[in-house]
Design a protein around this motif. Structure first.
Motif, PDB file in Angstrom:
ATOM      1  N   ARG A 158       0.821  -1.205   0.000  1.00 24.25           N
ATOM      2  CA  ARG A 158       0.000   0.000   0.000  1.00 24.25           C
ATOM      3  C   ARG A 158       0.864   1.268   0.000  1.00 24.25           C
ATOM      4  O   ARG A 158       0.534   2.253  -0.649  1.00 24.25           O
ATOM      5  CB  ARG A 158      -0.937  -0.013   1.200  1.00 24.25           C
ATOM      6  CG  ARG A 158      -1.975   1.090   1.185  1.00 24.25           C
ATOM      7  CD  ARG A 158      -2.940   0.962   0.008  1.00 24.25           C
ATOM      8  NE  ARG A 158      -3.672  -0.291   0.038  1.00 24.25           N
ATOM      9  CZ  ARG A 158      -4.796  -0.481   0.714  1.00 24.25           C
ATOM     10  NH1 ARG A 158      -5.307   0.517   1.439  1.00 24.25           N
ATOM     11  NH2 ARG A 158      -5.419  -1.636   0.659  1.00 24.25           N
ATOM     12  N   THR A 191      -6.824   0.343   5.759  1.00 22.03           N
ATOM     13  CA  THR A 191      -7.437  -0.955   5.449  1.00 22.03           C
ATOM     14  C   THR A 191      -6.379  -2.035   5.274  1.00 22.03           C
ATOM     15  O   THR A 191      -6.603  -3.191   5.639  1.00 22.03           O
ATOM     16  CB  THR A 191      -8.296  -0.850   4.186  1.00 22.03           C
ATOM     17  OG1 THR A 191      -7.509  -0.307   3.108  1.00 22.03           O
ATOM     18  CG2 THR A 191      -9.517   0.025   4.421  1.00 22.03           C
ATOM     19  N   MET A 194      -5.351  -3.034   8.766  1.00 15.15           N
ATOM     20  CA  MET A 194      -6.392  -3.829   9.407  1.00 15.15           C
ATOM     21  C   MET A 194      -6.422  -5.246   8.843  1.00 15.15           C
ATOM     22  O   MET A 194      -6.544  -6.229   9.582  1.00 15.15           O
ATOM     23  CB  MET A 194      -7.752  -3.166   9.237  1.00 15.15           C
ATOM     24  CG  MET A 194      -8.861  -3.809  10.056  1.00 15.15           C
ATOM     25  SD  MET A 194     -10.408  -2.878   9.999  1.00 15.15           S
ATOM     26  CE  MET A 194      -9.895  -1.370  10.835  1.00 15.15           C
ATOM     27  N   ALA A 195      -6.283  -5.358   7.519  1.00 10.44           N
ATOM     28  CA  ALA A 195      -6.257  -6.685   6.895  1.00 10.44           C
ATOM     29  C   ALA A 195      -5.041  -7.479   7.356  1.00 10.44           C
ATOM     30  O   ALA A 195      -5.138  -8.670   7.684  1.00 10.44           O
ATOM     31  CB  ALA A 195      -6.260  -6.547   5.381  1.00 10.44           C
ATOM     32  N   LEU A 259     -11.712  -6.204   3.012  1.00  9.55           N
ATOM     33  CA  LEU A 259     -11.058  -4.919   3.224  1.00  9.55           C
ATOM     34  C   LEU A 259     -10.089  -4.569   2.103  1.00  9.55           C
ATOM     35  O   LEU A 259      -9.896  -3.392   1.780  1.00  9.55           O
ATOM     36  CB  LEU A 259     -10.305  -4.916   4.559  1.00  9.55           C
ATOM     37  CG  LEU A 259     -11.156  -4.752   5.817  1.00  9.55           C
ATOM     38  CD1 LEU A 259     -10.302  -5.004   7.049  1.00  9.55           C
ATOM     39  CD2 LEU A 259     -11.767  -3.356   5.882  1.00  9.55           C
ATOM     40  N   THR A 260      -9.463  -5.570   1.508  1.00  5.37           N
ATOM     41  CA  THR A 260      -8.405  -5.307   0.530  1.00  5.37           C
ATOM     42  C   THR A 260      -8.844  -5.505  -0.907  1.00  5.37           C
ATOM     43  O   THR A 260      -8.111  -5.133  -1.824  1.00  5.37           O
ATOM     44  CB  THR A 260      -7.191  -6.228   0.786  1.00  5.37           C
ATOM     45  OG1 THR A 260      -7.628  -7.596   0.779  1.00  5.37           O
ATOM     46  CG2 THR A 260      -6.563  -5.918   2.123  1.00  5.37           C
ATOM     47  N   GLY A 263      -8.994  -2.213  -2.549  1.00  8.16           N
ATOM     48  CA  GLY A 263      -7.949  -1.287  -2.086  1.00  8.16           C
ATOM     49  C   GLY A 263      -6.813  -1.094  -3.050  1.00  8.16           C
ATOM     50  O   GLY A 263      -5.718  -0.721  -2.659  1.00  8.16           O
TER      51      GLY A 263
END
Length: 271
Positions: A158, A191, A194-195, A259-260, A263
């Protein structure tokens, strides 16, 4: 219509995919079936009958609750450590250039690439040399070694998609480092963190090999299950606990997926 027919998978491929899924999932489904069997001492197929009594027996077992409590505490603290160290490593590797950058990146991911038994032996040897007694914290440190990798992999991917111009603009507008992290960086990598944390928790919760080398006399839930399979008291209770572990580890993985999956884009990416 013709385009749909051209894009449709052949029947043979669908059958092969279904057979592969069945091969992977059938053992897990058997755990759920045997959690409700009336047979206490062996695995018979088909089960002679079904009952809910093992749910109550598992609930009343203090050793189950003690092992569950230990696993949750270890997984929570190992995940917290991984979130901090994994994020810092990802930020350094993705946002800065320095000598040995690729070597450091390789060393960070090495613990999850090595067989668990190698990591376990290495940790046990290190604790022995430093004369560190086996305890709750040795389990946490053992689990943190591979949890850091999970968080790092999510965070570094990310970070590399996050435009550096956003950070520069934040500083140009008068924001300090903390404000830039809080209002610019964290919303873009949140995110992914969190993942990564969810996956790290799931991996720690069901870890067996590294725990075996670092736990001493303590029993996490997976170690308890292993002991019960070797010397069972009430075999279906083990299946009830295994069913619970499947559900506990499945939910974080499912959450990490959702979540991903959307993303791929971050603010300012490609600009």
């Amino acid at each position: 219509m013709r385009s749909d027919r051209l894009n449709a998978a052949p029947a043979g491929l669908k059958i092969a995919a279904g057979a592969g899924l069945l091969f992977l999932q059938l053992p897990i489904l058997l755990i759920f079936v045997y959690a409700f069997t009336t047979e206490e001492k062996s695995f018979k197929w088909p089960p002679p009958g079904f009952t809910l009594q093992w749910l109550g027996k598992a609930w009343d077992r203090p050793d189950v609750w003690a092992a569950l409590s230990l696993s949750v505490q270890v997984a929570a603290i190992a995940t917290a450590i991984a979130l901090v160290l994994g994020t810092l490593c990802a930020a350094a590797v993705s946002r800065a250039n320095f000598f040995g950058k690729e070597a450091i990146s390789l060393l960070v991911i090495l613990p999850i690439a090595l067989p668990g038994i190698v990591t376990g032996i290495a940790l046990r040897s290190a604790f022995g040399i430093m004369e560190i007694p086996f305890s709750f914290w040795t389990i946490v440190l053992g689990h943190a070694t591979f949890c850091v990798v999970v968080v790092y992999n999510n965070a570094v991917a990310r970070f590399r998609r996050l435009s550096g111009s956003l950070i520069e603009a934040s500083y140009d507008l008068g924001a300090n480092s903390f404000q830039t992290f809080r209002y610019v960086i964290l919303p873009n990598i949140g995110t992914a963190l969190m993942a990564g944390g969810m996956l790290a928790f799931a991996l720690s919760f069901d870890e067996v090999i590294v725990t075996t080398f670092t736990a001493g006399q303590q029993e996490t839930l997976p170690i308890w299950m292993l002991e019960e399979l070797i010397r069972p008291r009430e075999r279906p209770v083990t299946n009830v606990v295994a069913m619970f572990v499947v559900l506990v580890t499945f939910l974080p993985i499912l959450g990490a997926y959702y979540l991903t999956r959307d993303g791929a884009e971050t603010a300012g990416a490609g600009k």
